[in-house]
Design an enzyme around this catalytic site. Structure first.
Site, mmCIF file in Angstrom:
data_model
loop_
_atom_site.group_PDB
_atom_site.id
_atom_site.type_symbol
_atom_site.label_atom_id
_atom_site.label_comp_id
_atom_site.label_asym_id
_atom_site.label_seq_id
_atom_site.Cartn_x
_atom_site.Cartn_y
_atom_site.Cartn_z
ATOM 1 N N ALA A 13 -28.714 3.074 -34.961
ATOM 2 C CA ALA A 13 -29.892 2.146 -35.352
ATOM 3 C C ALA A 13 -30.156 1.200 -34.002
ATOM 4 C CB ALA A 13 -29.706 1.495 -36.663
ATOM 5 N N CYS A 14 -31.341 0.642 -33.854
ATOM 6 C CA CYS A 14 -31.542 -0.258 -32.869
ATOM 7 C C CYS A 14 -31.861 -1.761 -33.818
ATOM 8 C CB CYS A 14 -32.942 -0.125 -32.175
ATOM 9 S SG CYS A 14 -32.892 1.314 -31.212
ATOM 10 N N LEU A 15 -31.936 -1.710 -35.155
ATOM 11 C CA LEU A 15 -32.045 -2.986 -35.989
ATOM 12 C C LEU A 15 -30.535 -3.410 -36.755
ATOM 13 C CD1 LEU A 15 -35.637 -2.592 -36.735
ATOM 14 C CD2 LEU A 15 -34.744 -4.228 -35.570
ATOM 15 N N MET A 44 -26.949 -8.082 -30.648
ATOM 16 C CA MET A 44 -25.975 -7.137 -31.533
ATOM 17 C C MET A 44 -24.751 -6.846 -30.887
ATOM 18 S SD MET A 44 -28.213 -4.828 -34.223
ATOM 19 C CE MET A 44 -28.870 -3.754 -33.142
#
Lengths: 105, 173
Positions: A103-105, B50
């Site tokens: 996932a990118c988020l 992230m």
């Protein structure tokens, strides 16, 4: 492919350091993986790790993205960055013995 | 297993748990205010955080719309002068076409659970990214900092930008 010793076991890892088999994971392995990133696991970390493993089990082994973790694990975005300061996106999955999140988020 | 099995100790640990001084840094310049130009910068910034990178975003020119309180959740897709729409420019210019394309894209993004622009900005701020606005562009558009989302930490000159982004990889959107 790499092998590395965690909690007394020689485990196989991907080139990016994620466990090849989620079945190799034990809580002791998690502590050892966390220590490598300079993290001592607290109950808050365990909340995140447990959520990640449960979610992955429901999603055919895929790691949850960080946004999903922040929405459903009960640990918010700011806290995720406090708990895994060197990059919660990868670290939470890695310590939970899961593959690198897609996932990118 | 057909692949060679190696047993490195330190190089591996360094790679997966980089030492503090090796933290990568990225500066993302957002210069456009259409929906399709807002998201790449915001999503890359979030992905960088992230991954544990230091992140700063610099909003300039039309990119200020991404952090303008009155506009951030009303960004549009451009149907005119956008060859990827696969639609004749004159059709794209018809009344309602842009609104239609925008609402279609927003629906698709909602289906994929992509956050709205204001949610992305909040998420970036929670993630510890640093958001700055371009002073010159602010003057041009007669904007004050209170016109911008509260997550914007400050207003910078172009030289301030380079001081703050020293050592960073720079992405221009």
């Amino acid at each position: 492919m790499l092998t590395h010793e965690y909690a007394g076991n020689q485990l196989q890892l991907t080139d990016e350091g994620f466990l090849v088999s989620a079945a190799d994971w034990t809580p002791e392995v998690a502590q050892s993986l966390a220590a490598e990133a300079g993290i001592v696991l607290t109950p808050e970390h365990w909340t995140v790790i447990t959520y990640c493993r449960e979610d992955a089990a429901r999603q055919s082994g895929q790691s949850p993205g960080l946004r999903r973790i922040s929405q459903y694990s009960g640990v918010g975005m700011k806290d995720l960055y406090r708990l895994f300061p060197k990059g919660p996106g990868k670290l939470a999955a890695r310590i939970a013995g899961l593959p690198k999140p897609k996932a990118c988020l | 297993m057909g692949t060679a099995v190696t047993t490195p100790t330190t190089p591996f640990a360094e790679r997966v748990a980089p030492v503090a001084e090796a933290t990568r840094k990225v500066a993302i310049i957002c210069s456009k205010g259409t929906l399709d130009m807002a998201y790449p910068g915001l999503i890359l910034a979030n992905a960088a955080r992230m991954s544990g990178m230091d992140v700063m975003l610099f909003f300039t020119f039309w990119g200020l719309d991404i952090v303008r309180k009155d506009r951030m959740d009303h960004l549009h897709v451009s149907t005119v002068g956008n060859p990827s729409m696969h639609m004749p420019t004159m059709v794209g210019g018809l009344p309602g076409m842009e609104a239609l394309a925008t609402s279609m894209m927003k629906k698709e993004m909602a289906r994929l659970e992509i956050p709205t622009v204001s949610e992305m900005v909040q998420m970036l701020s929670d993630a510890g990214a640093h958001l700055y606005a371009c002073g010159l562009a602010m003057d041009m558009f007669k904007l004050k900092q209170e016109d911008l989302a509260p997550q914007v930490e400050g207003v910078l000159s172009a030289m301030d930008f380079f001081d703050k982004s020293e050592g960073a990889q720079i992405i221009f959107v």
